[in-house]
Scaffold this motif. Structure first.
Motif, PDB file in Angstrom:
ATOM      1  N   ASN A 298     -45.871 -48.740  62.482  1.00 39.80           N
ATOM      2  CA  ASN A 298     -45.616 -49.005  63.870  1.00 39.80           C
ATOM      3  C   ASN A 298     -45.244 -50.170  64.376  1.00 39.80           C
ATOM      4  O   ASN A 298     -44.273 -50.768  65.117  1.00 39.80           O
ATOM      5  N   LYS A 299     -46.234 -51.272  63.829  1.00 39.48           N
ATOM      6  CA  LYS A 299     -45.911 -52.752  64.170  1.00 39.48           C
ATOM      7  C   LYS A 299     -44.485 -53.323  63.663  1.00 39.48           C
ATOM      8  O   LYS A 299     -43.781 -54.173  64.298  1.00 39.48           O
ATOM      9  N   THR A 300     -44.268 -52.743  62.502  1.00 39.15           N
ATOM     10  CA  THR A 300     -42.890 -53.271  61.824  1.00 39.15           C
ATOM     11  C   THR A 300     -41.783 -52.769  62.551  1.00 39.15           C
ATOM     12  O   THR A 300     -41.035 -53.653  62.856  1.00 39.15           O
ATOM     13  N   LEU A 301     -41.782 -51.661  63.102  1.00 43.81           N
ATOM     14  CA  LEU A 301     -40.769 -50.934  63.613  1.00 43.81           C
ATOM     15  C   LEU A 301     -40.627 -51.678  65.128  1.00 43.81           C
ATOM     16  O   LEU A 301     -39.444 -51.887  65.383  1.00 43.81           O
ATOM     17  N   ALA A 302     -41.787 -52.045  65.601  1.00 44.05           N
ATOM     18  CA  ALA A 302     -41.759 -52.644  66.936  1.00 44.05           C
ATOM     19  C   ALA A 302     -40.912 -53.926  66.951  1.00 44.05           C
ATOM     20  O   ALA A 302     -40.366 -54.383  67.841  1.00 44.05           O
ATOM     21  N   LEU A 303     -40.996 -54.560  65.553  1.00 46.77           N
ATOM     22  CA  LEU A 303     -40.168 -55.913  65.643  1.00 46.77           C
ATOM     23  C   LEU A 303     -38.890 -55.621  65.177  1.00 46.77           C
ATOM     24  O   LEU A 303     -38.305 -56.994  65.435  1.00 46.77           O
ATOM     25  N   LEU A 304     -38.455 -54.725  64.742  1.00 45.99           N
ATOM     26  CA  LEU A 304     -36.898 -54.482  64.417  1.00 45.99           C
ATOM     27  C   LEU A 304     -36.147 -54.542  65.744  1.00 45.99           C
ATOM     28  O   LEU A 304     -36.448 -54.000  66.804  1.00 45.99           O
ATOM     29  N   PRO A 305     -34.813 -54.970  65.771  1.00 46.97           N
ATOM     30  CA  PRO A 305     -33.918 -54.888  66.670  1.00 46.97           C
ATOM     31  C   PRO A 305     -33.581 -53.274  66.888  1.00 46.97           C
ATOM     32  O   PRO A 305     -33.734 -52.677  65.712  1.00 46.97           O
ATOM     33  N   GLN A 306     -33.284 -52.924  68.006  1.00 49.64           N
ATOM     34  CA  GLN A 306     -33.101 -51.466  68.234  1.00 49.64           C
ATOM     35  C   GLN A 306     -32.075 -50.953  67.300  1.00 49.64           C
ATOM     36  O   GLN A 306     -32.288 -49.704  66.725  1.00 49.64           O
ATOM     37  N   ASP A 307     -30.889 -51.483  67.169  1.00 55.49           N
ATOM     38  CA  ASP A 307     -29.781 -51.029  66.365  1.00 55.49           C
ATOM     39  C   ASP A 307     -30.281 -50.723  64.839  1.00 55.49           C
ATOM     40  O   ASP A 307     -29.943 -49.933  64.097  1.00 55.49           O
ATOM     41  N   ILE A 308     -31.298 -51.585  64.315  1.00 58.53           N
ATOM     42  CA  ILE A 308     -31.704 -51.693  63.013  1.00 58.53           C
ATOM     43  C   ILE A 308     -32.602 -50.386  62.912  1.00 58.53           C
ATOM     44  O   ILE A 308     -32.614 -49.602  61.984  1.00 58.53           O
ATOM     45  N   ALA A 309     -33.467 -50.525  63.972  1.00 57.44           N
ATOM     46  CA  ALA A 309     -34.455 -49.407  63.860  1.00 57.44           C
ATOM     47  C   ALA A 309     -34.118 -48.181  64.032  1.00 57.44           C
ATOM     48  O   ALA A 309     -34.902 -47.141  63.416  1.00 57.44           O
ATOM     49  N   GLU A 310     -32.939 -47.665  64.561  1.00 53.10           N
ATOM     50  CA  GLU A 310     -32.271 -46.477  64.511  1.00 53.10           C
ATOM     51  C   GLU A 310     -31.626 -46.013  63.338  1.00 53.10           C
ATOM     52  O   GLU A 310     -31.635 -45.011  63.139  1.00 53.10           O
ATOM     53  N   LYS A 311     -31.436 -46.984  62.315  1.00 53.58           N
ATOM     54  CA  LYS A 311     -31.002 -46.611  61.183  1.00 53.58           C
ATOM     55  C   LYS A 311     -32.096 -46.302  60.073  1.00 53.58           C
ATOM     56  O   LYS A 311     -31.579 -45.781  58.938  1.00 53.58           O
ATOM     57  N   THR A 312     -33.124 -46.562  60.514  1.00 52.22           N
ATOM     58  CA  THR A 312     -34.213 -46.558  59.380  1.00 52.22           C
ATOM     59  C   THR A 312     -34.817 -45.129  59.455  1.00 52.22           C
ATOM     60  O   THR A 312     -34.817 -44.421  60.679  1.00 52.22           O
TER      61      THR A 312
END
Length: 396
Positions: A298-312
């Motif tokens: 959760n902490k890692t995903l919160a640090l990712l830019p939205q466009d990158i987070a959506e691809k993971t």
């Protein structure tokens, strides 16, 4: 405690309930569920007739999960029935102690088991849990599970067990729609129709209760308690679609308090203490580790830019954890003497005190005075987290 706030669409997504293993300790879960049901009823939350669309349980937690699932959309009546059962438990409803007739006093019961001295024939376990099978067959109406899945009141029920035959940790799940089973290191999933045999297998505490044969693909395998080799107890609920998960533990999560009282360095541990420590390793270790793992994700995903987070493929999951605020073994120590005499002889031999046998006893104390105290503790601990519970269900 609530771990890592997540976006609104996650907070309002499918809710999962994870009920861990722990034998008689599972009475604590009923107290938590009772208080949640009471609040939802008092708040007039009629849309929460079944607040959890995904139910996942292991060992005694699997039995509690199945009890909720068989209620369909009537969460409130189901919890009331569970409270009535757990508040009036006797060990004779769970296991028969006749097989312990030859293991008394100073007998080394683990040696008796391993060498087959306990019975004239090769023993399968210390205790016979056929009374539990009768209780489940009478109490659970699994056709209602089918109806709940077909109506959409429930998305899935998952029950985990460990195969002695293949070494795999298997999550059996029943769902109305086809869901792709997952395969991970040493753990797999199989879509199946959940039966009482699955529940008995999931709750077959090693050495204590006999293993259960289940059909697995094209063969029969023998299964034991699902807490064994359970590396990720929260995983089934997430694989089945939960975006927010309530986890009810069976022990304090602080590592220093999970294994019972400390002994003086010159005191050799008793057999009961060693067995209790082993049970703690089986039932309690993996949950804290899995919670830490999800917190990091959760902490890692919160640090990712939205466009990158959506691809993971990883998605944030909202977690609410309710776990005992007191040491369960200390509660059990007060009640050891109400166990059946044969079990007392097994636990309190060679000069053992109640305290030194309490860790193991805490899993076998299916007796009303003990289970009622755990239910009260579950209620109190839930009240202490009222704000977090209301946030989890988006209540005002």
């Amino acid at each position: 405690m609530t771990l890592n706030p997540v976006p609104k669409e996650i907070a309002e997504g499918p809710a999962g309930l994870v009920l861990t293993g722990g034998g008689a300790r599972a009475a604590y879960q009923v107290g938590v569920l009772y208080q949640i049901a009471k609040w939802l009823w008092d708040e007039g939350a009629t849309h929460f007739l079944q607040p959890f669309s995904i139910l996942s349980g292991t060992s005694a937690g699997a039995i509690n999960a199945a009890g909720l699932a068989c209620a369909g959309s009537n969460f409130f009546e189901s919890v009331e029935a569970m409270v009535d059962t757990w508040e009036n438990f006797t060990a004779s409803q769970v296991y028969d102690v006749k097989s312990l007739g030859g293991v008394k006093g100073n007998a080394k019961w683990m040696t008796a088991l391993s060498l087959g001295l306990m019975l004239r024939k090769k023993p399968k376990s210390l205790l016979d849990n056929s009374p539990l099978a009768d209780l489940l067959n009478n109490f659970l109406h699994l056709r209602r599970l089918d109806e709940a899945l077909e109506s959409g009141a429930l998305r899935a029920l998952a029950v985990s067990a460990s195969s002695y035959s293949s070494g795999h940790h298997v999550t059996f799940f029943q769902a109305h729609e086809q869901i792709e089973p997952w395969v991970r290191t040493q753990r797999v999933a199989k879509q199946d129709r959940i039966t009482v045999s699955h529940l008995l297998a999931s709750a077959a505490i090693p050495f204590i209760f006999p293993s259960i044969p289940l059909q697995y693909d094209d063969r029969i395998e023998f299964f034991g308690d699902g807490s064994m080799r359970q590396l990720a107890p929260i995983s089934p609920a997430i694989h089945l679609g939960a975006t927010r998960v309530l986890i009810i533990g069976a022990a304090q999560l602080e590592r220093s308090t999970m294994f019972g009282g400390q002994l003086p360095s010159n005191t050799y541990p008793t057999m009961a203490q060693i067995a209790g420590h082993a049970m703690a390793s089986i039932f309690l270790d993996s949950l804290a580790v899995d919670i830490e793992r999800l917190m990091r994700v959760n902490k890692t995903l919160a640090l990712l830019p939205q466009d990158i987070a959506e691809k993971t493929p990883l998605k944030p999951v909202r977690l609410l954890v309710i776990a005992p605020s007191q040491r369960i073994d200390e509660i059990a120590a007060k009640h050891v003497r109400i166990l059946p005499k044969a079990v007392q002889h097994m636990l309190i031999s060679n000069g053992n005190s109640e305290a030194r046998s309490a860790a193991l006893a805490s899993y076998l104390l299916f007796e009303a005075p003990y289970t009622r105290e755990l239910i009260r503790l579950g209620i109190a601990d839930t009240i202490a987290q009222k704000r977090e519970v209301f946030e989890f269900f988006n209540l005002t």
